[in-house]
Design an enzyme around this catalytic site. Sequence first.
Site, mmCIF file in Angstrom:
data_model
loop_
_atom_site.group_PDB
_atom_site.id
_atom_site.type_symbol
_atom_site.label_atom_id
_atom_site.label_comp_id
_atom_site.label_asym_id
_atom_site.label_seq_id
_atom_site.Cartn_x
_atom_site.Cartn_y
_atom_site.Cartn_z
ATOM 1 N N MET A 35 37.798 29.129 34.870
ATOM 2 C CA MET A 35 38.326 29.405 33.533
ATOM 3 C C MET A 35 39.823 29.082 33.478
ATOM 4 O O MET A 35 40.516 29.492 32.542
ATOM 5 C CB MET A 35 38.085 30.863 33.144
ATOM 6 C CG MET A 35 36.590 31.195 33.107
ATOM 7 S SD MET A 35 36.174 32.568 32.029
ATOM 8 C CE MET A 35 37.088 33.896 32.789
ATOM 9 N N LEU A 62 44.967 28.511 37.138
ATOM 10 C CA LEU A 62 44.555 28.386 38.535
ATOM 11 C C LEU A 62 45.546 29.025 39.505
ATOM 12 O O LEU A 62 46.752 29.041 39.277
ATOM 13 C CB LEU A 62 44.387 26.902 38.878
ATOM 14 C CG LEU A 62 43.398 26.139 37.986
ATOM 15 C CD1 LEU A 62 43.332 24.673 38.416
ATOM 16 C CD2 LEU A 62 42.012 26.765 38.032
ATOM 17 N N HIS A 63 44.990 29.540 40.598
ATOM 18 C CA HIS A 63 45.785 30.107 41.690
ATOM 19 C C HIS A 63 45.170 29.643 43.002
ATOM 20 O O HIS A 63 44.195 28.882 43.001
ATOM 21 C CB HIS A 63 45.839 31.628 41.564
ATOM 22 C CG HIS A 63 44.493 32.270 41.399
ATOM 23 N ND1 HIS A 63 43.521 32.231 42.377
ATOM 24 C CD2 HIS A 63 43.918 32.927 40.348
ATOM 25 C CE1 HIS A 63 42.442 32.861 41.958
ATOM 26 N NE2 HIS A 63 42.654 33.285 40.718
ATOM 27 N N HIS A 92 41.320 29.620 43.436
ATOM 28 C CA HIS A 92 40.632 28.452 42.879
ATOM 29 C C HIS A 92 40.850 27.235 43.782
ATOM 30 O O HIS A 92 39.922 26.460 44.023
ATOM 31 C CB HIS A 92 41.188 28.106 41.493
ATOM 32 C CG HIS A 92 41.004 29.166 40.453
ATOM 33 N ND1 HIS A 92 42.059 29.870 39.922
ATOM 34 C CD2 HIS A 92 39.892 29.639 39.833
ATOM 35 C CE1 HIS A 92 41.614 30.726 39.005
ATOM 36 N NE2 HIS A 92 40.296 30.605 38.933
ATOM 37 N N LYS A 107 35.104 36.620 45.671
ATOM 38 C CA LYS A 107 35.722 37.682 44.868
ATOM 39 C C LYS A 107 34.776 38.133 43.767
ATOM 40 O O LYS A 107 34.689 39.292 43.438
ATOM 41 C CB LYS A 107 37.040 37.192 44.265
ATOM 42 C CG LYS A 107 37.966 38.347 43.961
ATOM 43 C CD LYS A 107 38.863 38.108 42.794
ATOM 44 C CE LYS A 107 38.100 37.802 41.577
ATOM 45 N NZ LYS A 107 38.780 38.233 40.337
ATOM 46 N N SER A 164 43.347 35.502 38.020
ATOM 47 C CA SER A 164 44.131 35.100 36.850
ATOM 48 C C SER A 164 44.585 36.338 36.084
ATOM 49 O O SER A 164 45.605 36.316 35.405
ATOM 50 C CB SER A 164 43.300 34.208 35.930
ATOM 51 O OG SER A 164 42.740 33.149 36.667
#
Length: 275
Positions: A21, A24-25, A28, A140, A177
């Site tokens: 979705m 991004l971090h 991802h 997660k 997020s």
Amino acid sequence: MRRVAERLRRDGQGIGFVPTMGYLHEGHLALVRAARRENDTVVVSIFVNPSQFGPDEDYRRYPRDFKRDRSLLEAQKADYLFAPSVKTMYPEGFQTGVRVEKLSGPLCGVSRPVHFGGVATVVAKLLNLVAPDRVYLGQKDYQQFKVVERMVRDLDFPVEARRVATVREKDGLAMSSRNVYLSAEERRQAPALYRALCRAVALIRSGERHAGKVRQALVQGARSAPRARVDYAEIVDAGTLEPVVKLKKGRTLLAALAVFFGETRLIDNCLVKVP
Ligand code: AMP
């Protein structure tokens, strides 16, 4: 997207797909790197899927930053970014849904009754469009992974669902997020989730065999954060997500938590095999 996928398949390219979705971090990006390692071509989608949000949830204010996401994906050498509009995915008259019955019920399914139907439906659509060999999902969202894994089996999608370990901040907080919603004080308290999960795992490893006691430790651990309001704290069978009473040797369990900090709902989990 379908034309691209058809051409890739004709050229014999193995496709790895990472649905997201956006915003991004590193969590991802770990999925993107896993896809990069195991496939010729990597497709990432960014779609904030309205049908997986309940009426009182954060669909409208969900964080978005398309430009930044795109440059992060370029840096990871992802090949295609598929970012359809809501109208493309749900044109007028849309009325079909996919439901994965039992796995969608417990844990997050209790407080988010429409969530996994929305997830299963959008992932089914994305899999039809992208036609990947492998789809990458994060631990997660373990329940989401189980729902998708079951759906691809039940509906004969020719795709392998791959699970990637949870990526955490240095203090243990699972990257999400939604972490940007946290106030400074909430952010300081949020690592209590992971600490509580680690404590539950340690109890099981050191011989505790009553699920109720482990669960109690999980709740207490989460409550050590004064601003936390526990949505659920459960010890369930990692395969079926059904509650367990006795922790039988050899069984793989999931310790799972959902906690509100104000309006922000955080989830986390750990897997543990009973020694
Ligand atoms: P989302 O954008 O939140 O829908 O997440 C897209 C995918 O990234 C899902 O498969 C998530 O499970 C995965 N993901 C999100 N956060 C993490 C994390 N901290 N570690 C690993 N995977 C994650």
